[in-house]
Write a protein that holds these residues in place. Structure first.
Motif, PDB file in Angstrom:
ATOM      1  N   PRO A 146      26.777  93.853  45.553  1.00 44.67           N
ATOM      2  CA  PRO A 146      27.857  94.383  44.706  1.00 44.67           C
ATOM      3  C   PRO A 146      27.691  95.880  44.490  1.00 44.67           C
ATOM      4  O   PRO A 146      26.572  96.386  44.398  1.00 44.67           O
ATOM      5  N   ALA A 147      28.810  96.581  44.402  1.00 45.36           N
ATOM      6  CA  ALA A 147      28.776  98.036  44.321  1.00 45.36           C
ATOM      7  C   ALA A 147      28.046  98.537  43.081  1.00 45.36           C
ATOM      8  O   ALA A 147      27.383  99.570  43.123  1.00 45.36           O
ATOM      9  N   ARG A 148      28.127  97.815  41.974  1.00 43.50           N
ATOM     10  CA  ARG A 148      27.549  98.300  40.717  1.00 43.50           C
ATOM     11  C   ARG A 148      26.030  98.341  40.738  1.00 43.50           C
ATOM     12  O   ARG A 148      25.420  99.133  40.021  1.00 43.50           O
ATOM     13  N   ALA A 149      25.402  97.481  41.534  1.00 40.42           N
ATOM     14  CA  ALA A 149      23.934  97.464  41.607  1.00 40.42           C
ATOM     15  C   ALA A 149      23.505  97.364  43.065  1.00 40.42           C
ATOM     16  O   ALA A 149      22.570  96.635  43.392  1.00 40.42           O
ATOM     17  N   ARG A 150      24.159  98.108  43.916  1.00 38.99           N
ATOM     18  CA  ARG A 150      23.982  97.938  45.360  1.00 38.99           C
ATOM     19  C   ARG A 150      22.556  98.196  45.816  1.00 38.99           C
ATOM     20  O   ARG A 150      21.979  97.402  46.545  1.00 38.99           O
TER      21      ARG A 150
ATOM     22  N   THR B 272      19.681  98.202  44.186  1.00 33.87           N
ATOM     23  CA  THR B 272      18.702  97.243  43.662  1.00 33.87           C
ATOM     24  C   THR B 272      18.846  95.884  44.338  1.00 33.87           C
ATOM     25  O   THR B 272      17.862  95.291  44.797  1.00 33.87           O
TER      26      THR B 272
END
Length: 232
Positions: free
Chosen positions: A32-36, A38
């Protein structure tokens, strides 16, 4: 599927040193872009195993990746053999680590074991969640068409997809324009004239792009596309 653009270089099979960066491209694209960063770091080792075990992956400069497989028993045989090999190596490594820890159990060794098991569980859950989210989105996008189609049409569409000679999946790109054009050219170079290719688009936008390369959506499943390779 064959492209006329001569600028598109060929893709090549994933081997040796390309495995790790190709797995990173897959991990990065599917995070996912928000936590890419990690999520990609957590799941990257599992993607390495996926690339090694499944086989059939090709890449361009390690940043454009796809999996093209022929529909016959041999890819499954190879996948099973590679899976057994990876399982044996992982089992041997874990057995050695467990044996050493049993001789001198320490807080550090227990801590390392907890971290490793925690990472593995987290990575598996993340990949399972991502797969479920993708397939749920695909099912939701196709729900209306599936309900409107007759039973005969649904059966015919399933049979047509299963009868495809080749399957394209796991298409991923890390920040490169024209990635699908590269994949399309590779498919056109590999697939014999008039053999059929099947794929599942992740979104309606992807399906629209695939249609430009000669694939047609099935009436009851608009995100499932099948097409014939053009004559060379």
């Amino acid at each position: 599927m064959r492209m006329n653009a001569v600028w598109a270089p060929a893709m090549e099979p994933v081997r040796g040193r390309a495995v790790a960066p190709v797995a990173w491209t897959l991990a990065w694209t599917n995070a996912p872009a928000r936590a890419r960063r990690t999520v990609a770091a957590v799941t990257w080792p599992l993607w390495v195993a996926v690339v090694v075990v499944l086989g059939g992956f090709v890449h361009h400069e390690r940043t454009v990746v796809a999996r093209l497989t022929r529909r016959n028993p041999w890819p499954s045989v190879g996948m099973f053999a590679r899976g057994v090999g990876v399982a044996v190596l992982v089992g041997a490594a874990l057995g050695t680590a467990a044996g050493q820890a049993s001789f001198a159990p320490t807080v550090a060794s227990v801590g390392v074991a907890v971290v490793v098991l925690g990472w593995f569980a987290a990575a598996v859950l993340i990949l399972a969640f991502a797969a479920a989210r993708t397939w749920t989105a695909v099912a939701r996008a196709q729900r209306a068409a599936l309900r409107a189609a007759s039973r005969e049409q649904r059966r015919a569409d399933v049979a047509r997809f299963r009868a495809a000679d080749w399957t394209v999946d796991s298409v991923a790109s890390r920040g490169r324009d024209g990635a699908l054009a590269l994949v399309a050219r590779h498919v056109g170079d590999v697939v014999a004239p008039h053999e059929t290719v099947g794929t599942v688009a992740a979104t309606t936008r992807h399906a629209a792009v695939y249609r430009r390369f000669g694939l047609e959506p099935l009436p009851s499943r608009p995100l499932v596309l099948v097409g014939s390779a053009p004559a060379r």
